[in-house]
Design a protein around this motif. Structure first.
Motif, PDB file in Angstrom:
ATOM      1  N   ILE A 102       8.285 -30.975 -49.230  1.00  0.00           N
ATOM      2  CA  ILE A 102       8.924 -31.389 -50.486  1.00  0.00           C
ATOM      3  C   ILE A 102       8.068 -32.443 -51.183  1.00  0.00           C
ATOM      4  O   ILE A 102       7.865 -32.386 -52.405  1.00  0.00           O
ATOM      5  N   GLU A 103       7.540 -33.398 -50.421  1.00  0.00           N
ATOM      6  CA  GLU A 103       6.657 -34.411 -51.009  1.00  0.00           C
ATOM      7  C   GLU A 103       5.430 -33.781 -51.643  1.00  0.00           C
ATOM      8  O   GLU A 103       5.023 -34.157 -52.749  1.00  0.00           O
ATOM      9  N   LEU A 104       4.811 -32.833 -50.944  1.00  0.00           N
ATOM     10  CA  LEU A 104       3.651 -32.138 -51.501  1.00  0.00           C
ATOM     11  C   LEU A 104       4.031 -31.384 -52.782  1.00  0.00           C
ATOM     12  O   LEU A 104       3.293 -31.411 -53.776  1.00  0.00           O
ATOM     13  N   ALA A 105       5.170 -30.716 -52.758  1.00  0.00           N
ATOM     14  CA  ALA A 105       5.613 -29.956 -53.927  1.00  0.00           C
ATOM     15  C   ALA A 105       5.879 -30.877 -55.114  1.00  0.00           C
ATOM     16  O   ALA A 105       5.525 -30.553 -56.250  1.00  0.00           O
ATOM     17  N   ASN A 106       6.497 -32.019 -54.853  1.00  0.00           N
ATOM     18  CA  ASN A 106       6.765 -32.968 -55.929  1.00  0.00           C
ATOM     19  C   ASN A 106       5.473 -33.564 -56.484  1.00  0.00           C
ATOM     20  O   ASN A 106       5.378 -33.853 -57.671  1.00  0.00           O
ATOM     21  N   LYS A 107       4.481 -33.723 -55.633  1.00  0.00           N
ATOM     22  CA  LYS A 107       3.210 -34.317 -56.055  1.00  0.00           C
ATOM     23  C   LYS A 107       2.327 -33.320 -56.801  1.00  0.00           C
ATOM     24  O   LYS A 107       1.719 -33.653 -57.821  1.00  0.00           O
ATOM     25  N   PHE A 108       2.242 -32.093 -56.305  1.00  0.00           N
ATOM     26  CA  PHE A 108       1.291 -31.125 -56.846  1.00  0.00           C
ATOM     27  C   PHE A 108       1.924 -30.036 -57.715  1.00  0.00           C
ATOM     28  O   PHE A 108       1.218 -29.346 -58.438  1.00  0.00           O
ATOM     29  N   GLY A 109       3.231 -29.861 -57.618  1.00  0.00           N
ATOM     30  CA  GLY A 109       3.906 -28.819 -58.390  1.00  0.00           C
ATOM     31  C   GLY A 109       4.558 -29.367 -59.641  1.00  0.00           C
ATOM     32  O   GLY A 109       4.250 -30.474 -60.084  1.00  0.00           O
ATOM     33  N   ASP A 110       5.474 -28.581 -60.188  1.00  0.00           N
ATOM     34  CA  ASP A 110       6.196 -29.048 -61.371  1.00  0.00           C
ATOM     35  C   ASP A 110       7.523 -29.684 -60.953  1.00  0.00           C
ATOM     36  O   ASP A 110       7.775 -29.883 -59.758  1.00  0.00           O
ATOM     37  N   GLU A 111       8.379 -29.971 -61.919  1.00  0.00           N
ATOM     38  CA  GLU A 111       9.618 -30.696 -61.626  1.00  0.00           C
ATOM     39  C   GLU A 111      10.602 -29.907 -60.764  1.00  0.00           C
ATOM     40  O   GLU A 111      11.477 -30.492 -60.127  1.00  0.00           O
ATOM     41  N   LYS A 112      10.459 -28.593 -60.685  1.00  0.00           N
ATOM     42  CA  LYS A 112      11.372 -27.765 -59.895  1.00  0.00           C
ATOM     43  C   LYS A 112      10.793 -27.380 -58.530  1.00  0.00           C
ATOM     44  O   LYS A 112      11.491 -26.793 -57.708  1.00  0.00           O
ATOM     45  N   SER A 113       9.547 -27.699 -58.282  1.00  0.00           N
ATOM     46  CA  SER A 113       8.868 -27.245 -57.067  1.00  0.00           C
ATOM     47  C   SER A 113       9.522 -27.772 -55.792  1.00  0.00           C
ATOM     48  O   SER A 113       9.702 -27.029 -54.829  1.00  0.00           O
ATOM     49  N   GLY A 114       9.851 -29.046 -55.765  1.00  0.00           N
ATOM     50  CA  GLY A 114      10.453 -29.641 -54.572  1.00  0.00           C
ATOM     51  C   GLY A 114      11.760 -28.963 -54.190  1.00  0.00           C
ATOM     52  O   GLY A 114      12.002 -28.662 -53.015  1.00  0.00           O
ATOM     53  N   LYS A 115      12.612 -28.710 -55.172  1.00  0.00           N
ATOM     54  CA  LYS A 115      13.897 -28.055 -54.907  1.00  0.00           C
ATOM     55  C   LYS A 115      13.693 -26.621 -54.418  1.00  0.00           C
ATOM     56  O   LYS A 115      14.389 -26.164 -53.515  1.00  0.00           O
ATOM     57  N   PHE A 116      12.750 -25.922 -55.033  1.00  0.00           N
ATOM     58  CA  PHE A 116      12.471 -24.543 -54.632  1.00  0.00           C
ATOM     59  C   PHE A 116      11.978 -24.491 -53.190  1.00  0.00           C
ATOM     60  O   PHE A 116      12.470 -23.708 -52.372  1.00  0.00           O
ATOM     61  N   VAL A 117      11.002 -25.333 -52.860  1.00  0.00           N
ATOM     62  CA  VAL A 117      10.439 -25.378 -51.508  1.00  0.00           C
ATOM     63  C   VAL A 117      11.541 -25.746 -50.498  1.00  0.00           C
ATOM     64  O   VAL A 117      11.658 -25.118 -49.440  1.00  0.00           O
ATOM     65  N   ASN A 118      12.374 -26.714 -50.832  1.00  0.00           N
ATOM     66  CA  ASN A 118      13.460 -27.115 -49.960  1.00  0.00           C
ATOM     67  C   ASN A 118      14.425 -25.954 -49.710  1.00  0.00           C
ATOM     68  O   ASN A 118      14.821 -25.702 -48.566  1.00  0.00           O
ATOM     69  N   ALA A 119      14.775 -25.229 -50.759  1.00  0.00           N
ATOM     70  CA  ALA A 119      15.719 -24.116 -50.619  1.00  0.00           C
ATOM     71  C   ALA A 119      15.166 -23.021 -49.706  1.00  0.00           C
ATOM     72  O   ALA A 119      15.869 -22.525 -48.819  1.00  0.00           O
TER      73      ALA A 119
END
Length: 126
Positions: A102-119
């Motif tokens: 989730i940290e990687l997704a929030n850092k390198f992705g867009d605003e929805k990446s962390g939630k998507f990866v978590n799901a």
């Protein structure tokens, strides 16, 4: 190098390999200096590449209304690392793998990446 840094570098390597179809040695060399060897980093990169078909199958089985090819390279690379950790590295708690992803997704992705990866990862561990 600590494990968090190793995950960042593993992500960068695997992202390059996914995006540019680079060979593993060239991708590692573009991110890591020769004297910056790290066993955890190498286990992540080689583990994901060695088990990529199985990892991709696991991820695909837990996607809703998505295919693996439709997922952006950032999220796909992060999901591969975390799925490898969850399925193949018994010494890392699932919660740590998910939080790091989730940290990687929030850092390198867009605003929805962390939630998507978590799901997706939450479905994989359930």
């Amino acid at each position: 190098m600590n494990r968090h840094t190793a995950r960042i570098k593993a992500f960068q390597i695997l992202f390059q390999m996914d995006l540019n179809e680079m060979e593993i040695k060239a991708a590692i060399g573009s991110v890591v200096d020769n004297n910056e060897k790290d066993l955890f980093l190498e286990s992540l990169v080689h583990g994901v590449t060695d088990h990529q078909q199985e990892i991709d199958s696991i991820i695909s089985d837990h996607l809703e209304k998505w295919t693996l090819n439709r997922i952006a390279s950032v999220e796909r690379s992060i999901l591969r690392i975390a799925t490898f950790e969850i399925k193949f590295l018994d010494d890392i708690p699932n919660s740590v793998s998910i939080n790091e992803a989730i940290e990687l997704a929030n850092k390198f992705g867009d605003e929805k990446s962390g939630k998507f990866v978590n799901a997706v990862l939450s479905k994989i561990i359930s």
